[in-house]
Structures are given as structure tokens and as C-alpha cells.
Design a protein around this motif. Sequence first.
Motif, PDB file in Angstrom:
ATOM      1  N   ALA A   1       0.833  -1.202   0.000  1.00  0.00           N
ATOM      2  CA  ALA A   1       0.000   0.000   0.000  1.00  0.00           C
ATOM      3  C   ALA A   1       0.869   1.254   0.000  1.00  0.00           C
ATOM      4  O   ALA A   1       0.580   2.221  -0.715  1.00  0.00           O
ATOM      5  N   ARG A   2       1.942   1.232   0.780  1.00  0.00           N
ATOM      6  CA  ARG A   2       2.838   2.392   0.806  1.00  0.00           C
ATOM      7  C   ARG A   2       3.482   2.621  -0.558  1.00  0.00           C
ATOM      8  O   ARG A   2       3.524   3.739  -1.069  1.00  0.00           O
ATOM      9  N   ASP A   3       3.981   1.558  -1.178  1.00  0.00           N
ATOM     10  CA  ASP A   3       4.634   1.694  -2.478  1.00  0.00           C
ATOM     11  C   ASP A   3       3.671   2.169  -3.554  1.00  0.00           C
ATOM     12  O   ASP A   3       4.073   2.881  -4.483  1.00  0.00           O
ATOM     13  N   ALA A   4       2.397   1.780  -3.421  1.00  0.00           N
ATOM     14  CA  ALA A   4       1.395   2.174  -4.418  1.00  0.00           C
ATOM     15  C   ALA A   4       0.776   3.535  -4.119  1.00  0.00           C
ATOM     16  O   ALA A   4       0.009   4.055  -4.944  1.00  0.00           O
ATOM     17  N   GLY A   5       1.083   4.102  -2.946  1.00  0.00           N
ATOM     18  CA  GLY A   5       0.435   5.344  -2.548  1.00  0.00           C
ATOM     19  C   GLY A   5      -1.043   5.160  -2.276  1.00  0.00           C
ATOM     20  O   GLY A   5      -1.830   6.104  -2.360  1.00  0.00           O
ATOM     21  N   ALA A   6      -1.425   3.920  -1.937  1.00  0.00           N
ATOM     22  CA  ALA A   6      -2.824   3.598  -1.682  1.00  0.00           C
ATOM     23  C   ALA A   6      -3.206   3.939  -0.245  1.00  0.00           C
ATOM     24  O   ALA A   6      -2.347   4.091   0.626  1.00  0.00           O
ATOM     25  N   VAL A   7      -4.500   4.034  -0.005  1.00  0.00           N
ATOM     26  CA  VAL A   7      -5.014   4.287   1.349  1.00  0.00           C
ATOM     27  C   VAL A   7      -5.867   3.101   1.770  1.00  0.00           C
ATOM     28  O   VAL A   7      -6.848   2.761   1.106  1.00  0.00           O
ATOM     29  N   ILE A   8      -5.492   2.468   2.888  1.00  0.00           N
ATOM     30  CA  ILE A   8      -6.219   1.350   3.467  1.00  0.00           C
ATOM     31  C   ILE A   8      -6.421   1.657   4.941  1.00  0.00           C
ATOM     32  O   ILE A   8      -5.448   1.810   5.689  1.00  0.00           O
ATOM     33  N   VAL A   9      -7.669   1.790   5.351  1.00  0.00           N
ATOM     34  CA  VAL A   9      -7.975   2.133   6.747  1.00  0.00           C
ATOM     35  C   VAL A   9      -8.831   1.023   7.352  1.00  0.00           C
ATOM     36  O   VAL A   9     -10.043   0.985   7.142  1.00  0.00           O
ATOM     37  N   PRO A  10      -8.219   0.106   8.107  1.00  0.00           N
ATOM     38  CA  PRO A  10      -9.005  -0.928   8.781  1.00  0.00           C
ATOM     39  C   PRO A  10      -9.599  -0.408  10.087  1.00  0.00           C
ATOM     40  O   PRO A  10      -9.163   0.614  10.628  1.00  0.00           O
ATOM     41  N   ALA A  11     -10.608  -1.119  10.588  1.00  0.00           N
ATOM     42  CA  ALA A  11     -11.215  -0.837  11.905  1.00  0.00           C
ATOM     43  C   ALA A  11     -11.762   0.583  12.011  1.00  0.00           C
ATOM     44  O   ALA A  11     -11.711   1.180  13.081  1.00  0.00           O
ATOM     45  N   MET A  12     -12.313   1.109  10.912  1.00  0.00           N
ATOM     46  CA  MET A  12     -12.860   2.463  10.947  1.00  0.00           C
ATOM     47  C   MET A  12     -14.291   2.390  11.454  1.00  0.00           C
ATOM     48  O   MET A  12     -15.268   2.606  10.735  1.00  0.00           O
ATOM     49  N   ALA A  13     -14.409   2.055  12.762  1.00  0.00           N
ATOM     50  CA  ALA A  13     -15.703   1.716  13.337  1.00  0.00           C
ATOM     51  C   ALA A  13     -15.722   2.085  14.808  1.00  0.00           C
ATOM     52  O   ALA A  13     -14.786   2.707  15.326  1.00  0.00           O
ATOM     53  N   PHE A  14     -16.795   1.682  15.481  1.00  0.00           N
ATOM     54  CA  PHE A  14     -16.901   1.965  16.909  1.00  0.00           C
ATOM     55  C   PHE A  14     -15.729   1.364  17.672  1.00  0.00           C
ATOM     56  O   PHE A  14     -15.136   2.019  18.534  1.00  0.00           O
ATOM     57  N   TYR A  15     -15.409   0.111  17.384  1.00  0.00           N
ATOM     58  CA  TYR A  15     -14.235  -0.516  18.003  1.00  0.00           C
ATOM     59  C   TYR A  15     -13.039  -0.367  17.086  1.00  0.00           C
ATOM     60  O   TYR A  15     -13.106  -0.700  15.909  1.00  0.00           O
ATOM     61  N   GLY A  16     -11.958   0.142  17.605  1.00  0.00           N
ATOM     62  CA  GLY A  16     -10.750   0.319  16.825  1.00  0.00           C
ATOM     63  C   GLY A  16     -10.585   1.741  16.339  1.00  0.00           C
ATOM     64  O   GLY A  16      -9.569   2.392  16.604  1.00  0.00           O
ATOM     65  N   GLY A  17     -11.582   2.266  15.632  1.00  0.00           N
ATOM     66  CA  GLY A  17     -11.492   3.609  15.088  1.00  0.00           C
ATOM     67  C   GLY A  17     -11.795   4.695  16.100  1.00  0.00           C
ATOM     68  O   GLY A  17     -11.015   5.637  16.267  1.00  0.00           O
ATOM     69  N   LEU A  18     -12.924   4.575  16.798  1.00  0.00           N
ATOM     70  CA  LEU A  18     -13.313   5.611  17.755  1.00  0.00           C
ATOM     71  C   LEU A  18     -12.306   5.708  18.894  1.00  0.00           C
ATOM     72  O   LEU A  18     -11.886   6.807  19.276  1.00  0.00           O
ATOM     73  N   GLY A  19     -11.905   4.555  19.459  1.00  0.00           N
ATOM     74  CA  GLY A  19     -10.932   4.586  20.547  1.00  0.00           C
ATOM     75  C   GLY A  19      -9.607   5.180  20.132  1.00  0.00           C
ATOM     76  O   GLY A  19      -8.955   5.905  20.894  1.00  0.00           O
ATOM     77  N   ASP A  20      -9.198   4.898  18.896  1.00  0.00           N
ATOM     78  CA  ASP A  20      -7.949   5.452  18.378  1.00  0.00           C
ATOM     79  C   ASP A  20      -8.050   6.964  18.215  1.00  0.00           C
ATOM     80  O   ASP A  20      -7.134   7.713  18.583  1.00  0.00           O
ATOM     81  N   LEU A  21      -9.170   7.433  17.662  1.00  0.00           N
ATOM     82  CA  LEU A  21      -9.361   8.875  17.513  1.00  0.00           C
ATOM     83  C   LEU A  21      -9.358   9.581  18.870  1.00  0.00           C
ATOM     84  O   LEU A  21      -8.736  10.635  19.041  1.00  0.00           O
ATOM     85  N   LEU A  22     -10.064   9.004  19.844  1.00  0.00           N
ATOM     86  CA  LEU A  22     -10.113   9.612  21.176  1.00  0.00           C
ATOM     87  C   LEU A  22      -8.735   9.635  21.823  1.00  0.00           C
ATOM     88  O   LEU A  22      -8.325  10.644  22.428  1.00  0.00           O
ATOM     89  N   THR A  23      -8.010   8.535  21.717  1.00  0.00           N
ATOM     90  CA  THR A  23      -6.679   8.473  22.319  1.00  0.00           C
ATOM     91  C   THR A  23      -5.734   9.465  21.654  1.00  0.00           C
ATOM     92  O   THR A  23      -4.944  10.151  22.325  1.00  0.00           O
ATOM     93  N   THR A  24      -5.804   9.555  20.333  1.00  0.00           N
ATOM     94  CA  THR A  24      -4.957  10.494  19.604  1.00  0.00           C
ATOM     95  C   THR A  24      -5.281  11.927  19.992  1.00  0.00           C
ATOM     96  O   THR A  24      -4.377  12.753  20.208  1.00  0.00           O
TER      97      THR A  24
END
Length: 351
Positions: A127-150
Amino acid sequence: METGTGPAKSVRTVTVYGAYGHTGRFVVAELRTRGFVPILAGRDADKLRELAASAPGLEVRPASIDDPASLDRALAGAAAVINCAGPFALTAAPVIEAALRAGIPYVDVAAEIEANADTFTHFADRARDAGAVIVPAMAFYGGLGDLLTTAAMGDWTTADEATVAYGLSGWHPTPGTRTAGTVSRERRSGRRVRFTNGRLEYHDTEPTLLKWPFPAPMGTRQVIGEFTMADVVTIPSHLSIPEVRTHMTTEAAGDLSSPDTPAPTATGRSDQTFLVEAVVRSGGNERRAVATGQDIYAVTAPLAVEAVDRILTGRTHATGVTSAGQIFDATDFLGALAPHITFELALDDVN
């Protein structure tokens, strides 16, 4: 209507894989509300047609994870894909491969710890070499906690530990949630998992019960300590925090573990409420961020759709396989989720 090749790529067209599932339906509705045109994709053609009957004008594109050509057809002409079909241990890699072939961003709502770890491990270089964007866990679990912690980290570049405490009034798991949990338990041979000393660790230690002082209106509640969720993958993927823990209120954990707990109703937002608190500690100081809202499955939709909107409009900080907190401005993203989520931040260091 079913198509073979699909239209030319449109920046407002988004394929939803697993569109007829409980979360998928919320995602389709949120996309339409925000002016996107969803393409309905998934493994069950009959369920796709049934969903399309309630949303006239939307394309139906059946696709199987073991048929790459069908996945390519499902993504043809789309600007992005949101994968809502679990277990993600089975679906994530094939749909990511199709997104890479199509040259479009991939977002999923996976809560499976191992599936998310696999995505970071297996697709980071490509993904890095291709300049692609892959965002896993963009949900209540994984995504929300990460955003809050950040958001809570603020200007800190490192912290000693982070804890995400989930205060759920209850939890009616979907069949997909139960199946994903079974797959995860089988992969780890029934062991529990935690993130400690900078790495994932599997163990057989019995869970502990703790008292967690949630802010008002929830107040202090009993939680299961180290009730580990996908945050232990997303947060350490970009933040220098060697200890990451997640806790869950015992009522919700009990609902999840009981085979007698019914699934959520087929349509509409449930009356389930949540309060999620992220606490980061460094030395004797701590910072906090809190989100409150209603229905963990319904709120996943604005999280995923806001992510796609920001990716397609260039409001991002990273490429490759990346978590929500790394690719987006966490505080701005959380603020944009109103009225779905109420967000509060306390950056004043508390001794």
C-alpha cells in the motif's frame, strides 16, 4: 439493476461490500444522506435485491470473495469501497486486493484483532509503495478509541499507557459479531490477548473486575479489565504507547457472552447508549477524551462515511495502511461527528 462492468469512476460513488448486513444498511443510509451513491455489493444476490427494492435506483453487484473477477466488477467505477462483511479474517484480504487492483481507497469496520493485525502486516509495504489508502477498523471498536486516544495525546509524542473504557448500557450482538468472535477465539486457541511491553501477548490469565470512574451521567461502574478490543492494534500502530488496555462494562460483556441475548432489531437505531473514555498517562500526568452516543452499530456508519469523505477530498495526513488517528486530524474528525457523537476533550494535565 445488475451490471457487469459498471460506470466510469465517480467521486460520489462508493461500493459497500456486505451492504445488506446490519451495519452495512446503516452505512448505505449514511452515504445516501451525505449525497454519495452507494453500490450494493456482497455474497448473497437475493439479499442485495431485497435491499435494493427498498432503495430504488441503486445498483446491485453480487460478488464472492473467492471470485476476484466478481470483486473487480463490484468495484468498477467506484471511488472507494467500504467493507462491512465479516468475518474480516476471510473478507478483508480479497476486498483489499480488489481495491488495490482498482486503485481506490479501502475502508473497513473490522473489530477482529487478528484480522486488523493481518491487514497492517500483509499490506503495509504494497500500500505504501502504491500510494494507496487502506484504513481498517474504521468503526466503533478500533477507530473511535484510536481517535479519542490520539486527541487526548495532544502535543505529547509518547505516553506510558493508554486505557479505553467502554461504558455500554447493554449489547445486543449481531450474528456477524458472534461469528467474528468465534473466528477470533479459534485463531487464538481460546486464549486472551493484551498489548503490553510494546507488543500483542496471548495468555490464559483470568479476567479481572475493576471499578472505573466514568464521568457523568454514567458514573462509576464495574468493568472487565483487559476486555481487549481492536484498539490494541490501531493505537500502537502510530502512537508511542507501550501499554494499551481496553475495559468493558460487565453488563455489556454479559450480554455478549450469553447465547440467549437477542440480536438487535432489523431496522432503526436501538436505544443502546454508550460512553467511551480514553485516558493517556505520562509520568504523573493524564489526559482524557470522552465520546457519548447511541447504538454502536449505527454510529459506525458516520465514522466510516466521514473517513471516506475525507480521503476523497484530500483531508488526510498519511497513505498506506493507516489507522484513523494517524491519517485524520483526530480532534476535527470527532467534532465533525455531531450530532451522532458528543465529544469532550480535557488536555489540561491532571496530576
